[in-house]
Scaffold this active site. Sequence first.
Site, short mmCIF file in Angstrom:
data_model
loop_
_atom_site.label_atom_id
_atom_site.label_comp_id
_atom_site.label_asym_id
_atom_site.label_seq_id
_atom_site.Cartn_x
_atom_site.Cartn_y
_atom_site.Cartn_z
N ASN A 168 8.02 -12.28 -11.70
CA ASN A 168 9.31 -11.59 -11.63
C ASN A 168 10.41 -12.28 -12.44
O ASN A 168 11.19 -11.64 -13.14
CB ASN A 168 9.75 -11.45 -10.17
CG ASN A 168 11.09 -10.76 -10.05
OD1 ASN A 168 11.24 -9.62 -10.47
ND2 ASN A 168 12.08 -11.46 -9.51
N GLU A 185 12.21 -8.96 -0.29
CA GLU A 185 11.70 -8.48 -1.59
C GLU A 185 10.94 -7.18 -1.41
O GLU A 185 11.04 -6.27 -2.23
CB GLU A 185 10.82 -9.55 -2.26
CG GLU A 185 11.56 -10.81 -2.66
CD GLU A 185 12.75 -10.55 -3.59
OE1 GLU A 185 12.66 -9.67 -4.46
OE2 GLU A 185 13.78 -11.23 -3.43
N TRP A 237 14.26 -2.18 -14.46
CA TRP A 237 14.74 -2.18 -15.86
C TRP A 237 16.22 -1.87 -15.92
O TRP A 237 16.99 -2.52 -16.63
CB TRP A 237 13.93 -1.19 -16.72
CG TRP A 237 12.76 -1.89 -17.35
CD1 TRP A 237 11.47 -1.87 -16.91
CD2 TRP A 237 12.80 -2.79 -18.47
NE1 TRP A 237 10.70 -2.69 -17.70
CE2 TRP A 237 11.49 -3.25 -18.67
CE3 TRP A 237 13.80 -3.21 -19.33
CZ2 TRP A 237 11.16 -4.15 -19.69
CZ3 TRP A 237 13.47 -4.10 -20.35
CH2 TRP A 237 12.17 -4.56 -20.52
N TRP A 295 16.71 -0.05 -22.88
CA TRP A 295 15.83 -0.47 -21.80
C TRP A 295 14.65 0.48 -21.63
O TRP A 295 13.58 0.09 -21.17
CB TRP A 295 16.61 -0.61 -20.48
CG TRP A 295 17.30 0.65 -20.00
CD1 TRP A 295 18.59 0.99 -20.22
CD2 TRP A 295 16.73 1.72 -19.23
NE1 TRP A 295 18.87 2.21 -19.64
CE2 TRP A 295 17.75 2.68 -19.02
CE3 TRP A 295 15.47 1.97 -18.70
CZ2 TRP A 295 17.54 3.86 -18.31
CZ3 TRP A 295 15.25 3.14 -18.00
CH2 TRP A 295 16.29 4.08 -17.81
N TRP A 316 23.03 1.09 -28.68
CA TRP A 316 21.70 0.48 -28.82
C TRP A 316 21.26 0.53 -30.28
O TRP A 316 21.62 1.45 -31.01
CB TRP A 316 20.67 1.22 -27.97
CG TRP A 316 20.92 1.26 -26.50
CD1 TRP A 316 21.17 2.37 -25.74
CD2 TRP A 316 20.91 0.15 -25.58
NE1 TRP A 316 21.33 2.01 -24.42
CE2 TRP A 316 21.17 0.67 -24.29
CE3 TRP A 316 20.71 -1.23 -25.71
CZ2 TRP A 316 21.24 -0.14 -23.15
CZ3 TRP A 316 20.78 -2.02 -24.57
CH2 TRP A 316 21.03 -1.48 -23.30
N TRP A 351 13.40 -4.64 -1.50
CA TRP A 351 13.81 -4.15 -2.83
C TRP A 351 12.90 -3.00 -3.28
O TRP A 351 13.33 -2.08 -3.97
CB TRP A 351 13.77 -5.28 -3.87
CG TRP A 351 15.06 -6.05 -3.91
CD1 TRP A 351 15.32 -7.24 -3.30
CD2 TRP A 351 16.27 -5.68 -4.61
NE1 TRP A 351 16.62 -7.63 -3.58
CE2 TRP A 351 17.22 -6.69 -4.38
CE3 TRP A 351 16.64 -4.59 -5.41
CZ2 TRP A 351 18.51 -6.64 -4.91
CZ3 TRP A 351 17.92 -4.54 -5.93
CH2 TRP A 351 18.84 -5.57 -5.68
C1 LIG Z 1 12.01 -5.43 -15.77
C2 LIG Z 1 11.24 -5.42 -14.46
C3 LIG Z 1 10.23 -4.49 -14.26
C4 LIG Z 1 9.53 -4.46 -13.05
N1 LIG Z 1 8.51 -3.51 -12.89
C5 LIG Z 1 7.84 -3.47 -11.71
C6 LIG Z 1 6.80 -2.51 -11.52
O1 LIG Z 1 6.49 -1.69 -12.36
N2 LIG Z 1 6.13 -2.55 -10.33
C7 LIG Z 1 6.46 -3.44 -9.33
O2 LIG Z 1 5.82 -3.41 -8.27
N3 LIG Z 1 7.46 -4.30 -9.49
C8 LIG Z 1 8.15 -4.36 -10.64
N4 LIG Z 1 9.16 -5.29 -10.79
C9 LIG Z 1 9.59 -6.08 -9.64
C10 LIG Z 1 8.90 -7.45 -9.48
O3 LIG Z 1 8.93 -8.15 -10.67
C11 LIG Z 1 7.46 -7.33 -9.00
O4 LIG Z 1 7.38 -6.48 -7.87
C12 LIG Z 1 6.91 -8.69 -8.61
O5 LIG Z 1 6.94 -9.56 -9.72
C13 LIG Z 1 5.51 -8.54 -8.11
O6 LIG Z 1 4.93 -9.78 -7.83
P1 LIG Z 1 4.56 -10.19 -6.36
O7 LIG Z 1 3.78 -9.11 -5.71
O8 LIG Z 1 3.93 -11.53 -6.45
O9 LIG Z 1 5.99 -10.28 -5.68
P2 LIG Z 1 6.47 -10.96 -4.32
O10 LIG Z 1 7.59 -11.85 -4.67
O11 LIG Z 1 5.34 -11.55 -3.59
O12 LIG Z 1 7.11 -9.74 -3.53
C14 LIG Z 1 6.37 -8.95 -2.60
C15 LIG Z 1 6.49 -7.49 -2.96
O13 LIG Z 1 7.85 -7.08 -2.92
C16 LIG Z 1 8.10 -6.10 -3.94
N5 LIG Z 1 9.09 -6.62 -4.87
C17 LIG Z 1 9.32 -7.92 -5.20
N6 LIG Z 1 10.36 -8.02 -6.05
C18 LIG Z 1 10.79 -6.76 -6.27
C19 LIG Z 1 11.84 -6.19 -7.06
N7 LIG Z 1 12.68 -6.95 -7.78
N8 LIG Z 1 12.00 -4.85 -7.06
C20 LIG Z 1 11.19 -4.06 -6.32
N9 LIG Z 1 10.18 -4.54 -5.55
C21 LIG Z 1 9.98 -5.87 -5.53
C22 LIG Z 1 6.78 -5.88 -4.66
O14 LIG Z 1 6.16 -4.75 -4.12
C23 LIG Z 1 6.02 -7.15 -4.35
O15 LIG Z 1 4.63 -7.00 -4.40
C24 LIG Z 1 9.86 -5.36 -12.02
C25 LIG Z 1 10.87 -6.29 -12.24
C26 LIG Z 1 11.56 -6.33 -13.44
C27 LIG Z 1 12.66 -7.35 -13.63
#
Ligand SMILES: Cc1cc2nc3c(=O)[nH]c(=O)nc-3n(C[C@H](O)[C@H](O)[C@H](O)COP(=O)(O)OP(=O)(O)OC[C@H]3O[C@@H](n4cnc5c(N)ncnc54)[C@H](O)[C@@H]3O)c2cc1C
Length: 490
Positions: A351, A285, A392, A369, A316, A288
């Site tokens: 997420n 993650e 997004w 979006w 849209w 990602w």
């Molecule tokens: C529509 C949408 C918008 C989002 N906007 C953001 C945003 O503005 N900032 C943001 O940091 N994340 C964003 N995310 C990705 C993700 O939802 C969050 O990073 C995650 O929920 C953060 O929670 P966590 O730190 O507990 O994640 P964990 O599951 O603990 O993951 C650890 C770290 O991995 C990274 N990560 C995890 N999932 C993703 C992902 N899908 N894409 C990119 N990095 C990821 C983050 O840096 C996160 O802190 C978005 C996802 C969606 C679907």
Amino acid sequence: MQSGGLVSQSAPAIVWFREDLRLSDNPALHAAVASHRPLILLYIHDEETDGLRHHGGASKWWLDKSLRALAGDIEAAGAQLTLRSGKSNEVLDAVLNVTGADAVFWNRRYDKPERDLDARIKADLTERRIDVTSYNGRLLNEPWAVETNAGGYYKVFTPYWKQARQCINARDTYGRHKTLNGPDVDSESLDDWGLHPTKPDWSTGFDDWTPGEDGALARLKEFLDGPINGYKDNRDRPDLDWSTSGLSPHLRFGEIGPLQIWRAVHAGMEAGNIHEKDGMHFLSEVGWREFSHTLLYYNPDLATENYNDSFQHMPWRTDETALDAWKKGQTGYPMVDAGMRQLWQTGWMHNRVRMIVASFLTKHLLLPWQEGEKWFWDTLVDADPANNSASWQWTAGSGADAAPYFRVFNPISQGTKFDESGDYVRRFCPELKDLPDKYLHAPWEADKATLKKAGITLGETYPKPIVDHSAARQRALDAYDTLKEKRDAS
Ligand SMILES: Cc1cc2nc3c(=O)[nH]c(=O)nc-3n(C[C@H](O)[C@H](O)[C@H](O)COP(=O)(O)OP(=O)(O)OC[C@H]3O[C@@H](n4cnc5c(N)ncnc54)[C@H](O)[C@@H]3O)c2cc1C
């Protein structure tokens, strides 16, 4: 990778903090300390340079607390955080002039307006014989470091991450600098920057967060000490505490670096404390995040322009009422509403729920979006130029390696599957708390007596659904068909 030359030993140097608000494993700070110069530790609040995207409201809240924490940590180390506002180049010039500093250290940024600004500043300072050195303090791999065999960047995550894992810098992390020396320089007061909301103060639900490096490291420790074991199975469960790490705002502001996370997870796996499947899934993650930064680097307009051009034909809709209901968590779909209210109340959303609400906006409501991206930018404490725009576009179907547009999340079955206990919806939609589990994710299916017993009058205490799920799903699929037709015809 490091750029720049050698610096002399006597004059002070500026460490320009930007998205790296920490004292440990901060390569720019580490190099500046190693130069044995007096240090001016500077943060510039730049809302004046053209083209930079300003922080949204929730991010400003975080920045305020993060800078207070950094200032406290620097003070405890014997130095001062200098705060200045204005155009970055002008502020740097002023500080260089008044202090006689002849070197500047910073960690690199990856979005285009910031990159261009940094390049202009570097060229200008270098011409004036001021040494500028820059470092990677934000990513495991910088975008250009992971290339396909053909020489381009990866557009699909799985091969990207397979290759990226092999490229990660093998260096040990740098410890925290406990002693810092430097002259006192005139500083502005954080209180004057107005980062904390006052009229009204909507941040009262943000109190569970602890912005700053200590908060980041404590969160990482707590997560790795237990909850990470189970991450692979639990990470889609918004109803469980600690199903994910909650590190995203800390990473966004650079209060912790990804290499610190990488090293700590690997150490835990090697010691047998972290299950390999959970540790590796968690790191993917973080992968990602890396992938999203690569996409942003090579596609500077990712926050506004479709990555996949054919989406320019998407029909849209414009519907301010529906957009407003979505923003306020008043769509009548409990899982969507709980997510949007969690966002508003806490500055963060799980997420899985981000995917559900993003799918709802772009498919059930057929709204662009970009509207969602902008709302998240303003309301998320972790709003990130790379992750937000890439995610997004991923959900909308227009992104790289995206979920296909025709995969429309069903907000009802997503609710029963991932909020099985109903705790999540009950927490953020308390008006539904007495509804039996069976109806919690589709209150309109409950009979009158059940609704009455739960104290619910649909349309009054909780909204009726603003769209019918099946009809909205079909409308989205039809819209996608017209896109395909237009694309094929053009
Ligand atoms: C529509 C949408 C918008 C989002 N906007 C953001 C945003 O503005 N900032 C943001 O940091 N994340 C964003 N995310 C990705 C993700 O939802 C969050 O990073 C995650 O929920 C953060 O929670 P966590 O730190 O507990 O994640 P964990 O599951 O603990 O993951 C650890 C770290 O991995 C990274 N990560 C995890 N999932 C993703 C992902 N899908 N894409 C990119 N990095 C990821 C983050 O840096 C996160 O802190 C978005 C996802 C969606 C679907």
